[in-house]
Write a protein that holds these residues in place. Structure first.
Motif, PDB file in Angstrom:
ATOM      1  N   GLU A   7       5.687   8.070   6.741  1.00 49.11           N
ATOM      2  CA  GLU A   7       5.924   9.095   7.761  1.00 49.11           C
ATOM      3  C   GLU A   7       6.444  10.404   7.171  1.00 49.11           C
ATOM      4  O   GLU A   7       6.166  11.484   7.700  1.00 49.11           O
ATOM      5  CB  GLU A   7       6.922   8.579   8.801  1.00 49.11           C
ATOM      6  N   ASN A   8       7.183  10.324   6.062  1.00 50.99           N
ATOM      7  CA  ASN A   8       7.911  11.502   5.588  1.00 50.99           C
ATOM      8  C   ASN A   8       7.435  12.046   4.242  1.00 50.99           C
ATOM      9  O   ASN A   8       7.875  13.112   3.828  1.00 50.99           O
ATOM     10  CB  ASN A   8       9.406  11.178   5.491  1.00 50.99           C
ATOM     11  N   ASN A   9       6.556  11.315   3.560  1.00 52.04           N
ATOM     12  CA  ASN A   9       6.022  11.801   2.296  1.00 52.04           C
ATOM     13  C   ASN A   9       4.537  12.081   2.485  1.00 52.04           C
ATOM     14  O   ASN A   9       3.765  11.177   2.813  1.00 52.04           O
ATOM     15  CB  ASN A   9       6.244  10.757   1.187  1.00 52.04           C
ATOM     16  N   PRO A  32       0.798  -1.224   0.000  1.00 54.25           N
ATOM     17  CA  PRO A  32       0.000   0.000   0.000  1.00 54.25           C
ATOM     18  C   PRO A  32       0.834   1.280   0.000  1.00 54.25           C
ATOM     19  O   PRO A  32       0.384   2.310  -0.509  1.00 54.25           O
ATOM     20  CB  PRO A  32      -0.821  -0.113   1.296  1.00 54.25           C
ATOM     21  N   ALA A  33       2.036   1.252   0.555  1.00 50.66           N
ATOM     22  CA  ALA A  33       2.870   2.457   0.609  1.00 50.66           C
ATOM     23  C   ALA A  33       3.577   2.723  -0.707  1.00 50.66           C
ATOM     24  O   ALA A  33       4.199   3.773  -0.867  1.00 50.66           O
ATOM     25  CB  ALA A  33       3.900   2.333   1.740  1.00 50.66           C
ATOM     26  N   GLN A  49      -1.129  10.230   3.118  1.00 54.69           N
ATOM     27  CA  GLN A  49      -2.573  10.363   2.885  1.00 54.69           C
ATOM     28  C   GLN A  49      -3.141   9.110   2.225  1.00 54.69           C
ATOM     29  O   GLN A  49      -4.230   8.638   2.581  1.00 54.69           O
ATOM     30  CB  GLN A  49      -2.846  11.595   2.009  1.00 54.69           C
ATOM     31  N   VAL A  50      -2.395   8.569   1.254  1.00 56.26           N
ATOM     32  CA  VAL A  50      -2.853   7.364   0.561  1.00 56.26           C
ATOM     33  C   VAL A  50      -2.934   6.191   1.532  1.00 56.26           C
ATOM     34  O   VAL A  50      -3.941   5.453   1.572  1.00 56.26           O
ATOM     35  CB  VAL A  50      -1.922   7.032  -0.622  1.00 56.26           C
ATOM     36  N   SER A 108       8.649   1.340   3.609  1.00 52.42           N
ATOM     37  CA  SER A 108       7.237   1.719   3.566  1.00 52.42           C
ATOM     38  C   SER A 108       6.887   2.635   4.728  1.00 52.42           C
ATOM     39  O   SER A 108       6.196   3.653   4.553  1.00 52.42           O
ATOM     40  CB  SER A 108       6.353   0.467   3.616  1.00 52.42           C
ATOM     41  N   ILE A 109       7.357   2.278   5.912  1.00 53.36           N
ATOM     42  CA  ILE A 109       7.081   3.094   7.105  1.00 53.36           C
ATOM     43  C   ILE A 109       7.719   4.465   6.961  1.00 53.36           C
ATOM     44  O   ILE A 109       7.106   5.499   7.273  1.00 53.36           O
ATOM     45  CB  ILE A 109       7.595   2.370   8.368  1.00 53.36           C
ATOM     46  N   ASP A 110       8.937   4.499   6.436  1.00 51.37           N
ATOM     47  CA  ASP A 110       9.622   5.777   6.238  1.00 51.37           C
ATOM     48  C   ASP A 110       8.859   6.658   5.252  1.00 51.37           C
ATOM     49  O   ASP A 110       8.675   7.864   5.481  1.00 51.37           O
ATOM     50  CB  ASP A 110      11.046   5.519   5.736  1.00 51.37           C
TER      51      ASP A 110
END
Length: 456
Positions: free
Chosen positions: A238-240, A199-200, A245-246, A233-235
């Motif tokens: 958190e940062n984009n 998903p990320a 939002q997605v 993905s977590i990064d």
């Protein structure tokens, strides 16, 4: 720079890339005479023929483009095809410089078994059909109850949404009548969208994704087992801002109760297309391989396969540029070979040839990104201007704007200029007003030119 005449420049393509380039060049320190040459009878490129009709906000880009083309200092020559109506030599004879802004409108290939079965389609072809492109067939085989869409970008969402949306909810848009008629007869109930990563890593824009959740009588179905997030993905989440939002929208959907809508769009992640299944030459299903994130956002196949029954497949895995005979082409990228917008052949700059937009850099980024792209190309053209003047000075007598029009007239080409397009535009708007819509798009090319040139 002082000169006895303006620099004659042809821009091939009247979409956003070509129009932005013309606007930037017209405001440079170099006096210019600019023609935008477009193969279709209407300007605006993918904004008219590549954006879903139920996205009126994106369609508003047309207003900005029309403001540039309608100013009077840039000449539109539409319904003119390079290669048949005009040759590259014609362009060299009549212009100091040529900027190719022809975009990318073909589907990229997806090399998996069964992709050529009857019932397997390219998303770009489908978009051209429902947007009323004059060079595609008027019909489309909408016979499948269950459909697969490969890809997780905005085009994939457009395809899934148009397939699943009830036609009555498109009635206020500019969707052509022949498209509406076939959509009304479509038996579709389920559309499955597949992404090979998590998903990320999807390429949906947040707004388009949120809008998907508000389509009347269409449920968006997600599966918790498709959700996984590695370190990358977590990064990113958190940062984009867009990714955050997605991911939030998708995660929120996992908490919703199942709906009871008559149609469904299923979003599947971490499932890579492996094969299109068929029987008697027709699509009967798809086989996907479950993938696993590797920590850096990439995935690897797990060897676990899942089959889904579908009767049609759409690949929305990107666009690919179209080669122009005689212009160096990089087949690995689907772009005109170039360095910062200067066309190159084997590393050597091709004098007077430039490129911008998707045919320059590949089909990535949103429409607005073409502005910065055009700025780079135009900066290099302006830098080259003294050399361009010197190289064409001997043939300067051919560089009058009238000469090209005379040539096209002698060849029997029905050139559609801006004032002609305005007639067609007004006609489409009048048809739309009668139906309470912004416009009704004229589809056949001959009818478009006849109306524009006052022959109908």
């Amino acid at each position: 720079m002082t000169t006895e005449r303006p620099l004659r420049v042809a821009i091939i393509g009247a979409g956003p890339a070509g129009t932005y380039a013309a606007d930037i060049l017209s405001k440079s320190d170099v006096p210019t005479s600019i023609d935008i040459i477009e193969r279709l009878p209407a300007p605006f490129g993918l904004v008219r023929y590549g954006v879903a009709p139920d996205h009126p906000r994106i369609k508003q880009i047309v207003v900005a483009l029309a403001n540039v083309l309608g100013r009077g200092d840039i000449r539109l020559l539409a319904n003119v095809n390079i290669g048949t109506d005009l040759t590259l030599q014609d362009l060299r004879d009549h212009y100091d410089a040529v900027i190719f802004a022809t975009g990318a409108f073909k589907d990229s290939d997806l090399n998996i078994p069964g992709i050529d079965l009857d019932g397997s389609y390219g998303a770009a072809d489908f978009v051209s059909w429902f947007d009323g492109h004059p060079d595609v067939p008027r019909t489309w085989p909408l016979e499948a109850k269950e459909v697969a869409v490969f890809g997780v970008g905005n085009v994939a969402l457009d395809v899934a949404r148009i397939l699943a949306k009830h036609p009555k909810d498109l009635a206020s848009t500019e969707v052509p009548a022949n498209v509406m008629e076939l959509l009304e007869a479509s038996p579709v109930t389920d559309v499955h969208v597949f992404g090979r990563r998590g998903p990320a890593q999807v390429k949906f824009s947040p707004l388009e994704l949120r809008e998907l959740g508000h389509v009347p009588d269409v449920d968006v179905v997600v599966y918790p087992e498709d959700y996984d997030f590695d370190e990358a993905s977590i990064d990113a989440a958190e940062n984009n801002k867009q990714t955050k939002q997605v991911v939030k929208t998708l995660t929120d959907w996992t908490l919703r109760e199942p709906g009871n809508a008559s149609r469904r769009i299923h979003l599947h992640f971490l499932q890579s297309p492996h094969e299109v299944l068929g029987e008697d030459g027709k699509v009967t299903g798809v086989r996907v391989e479950r993938t696993a994130l590797q920590g850096d956002g990439t995935v690897k196949g797990t060897g676990e396969f899942i089959d889904y029954p579908v009767q049609a497949v759409y690949r929305a895995v990107g666009y690919y540029g179209t080669e122009i005979d005689g212009v160096p082409f990089d087949a690995s990228k689907g772009t005109i070979a170039n360095e910062a917008g200067r066309v190159v052949d084997g590393g050597d700059v091709v004098p007077g040839f430039y490129t911008t937009g998707w045919i320059k850099r590949g089909p990535v980024g949103l429409i607005g990104h073409t502005k910065s792209d055009a700025q780079e190309t135009i900066a290099n053209l302006v830098e080259d201007a003294p050399r361009l003047y010197a190289e064409t000075q001997a043939g300067a007598q051919q560089l009058s704007p009238d000469n090209l029009l005379h040539l096209l007239k002698d060849r029997g080409v029905d050139v559609v200029q801006w004032h002609d397009w305005e007639i067609l535009d007004q006609h489409e708007r009048a048809l739309g007003e009668a139906d309470g819509r912004e416009r009704v798009k004229i589809v056949p090319r001959d009818e478009m030119t006849d109306i524009a040139l006052k022959r109908a």
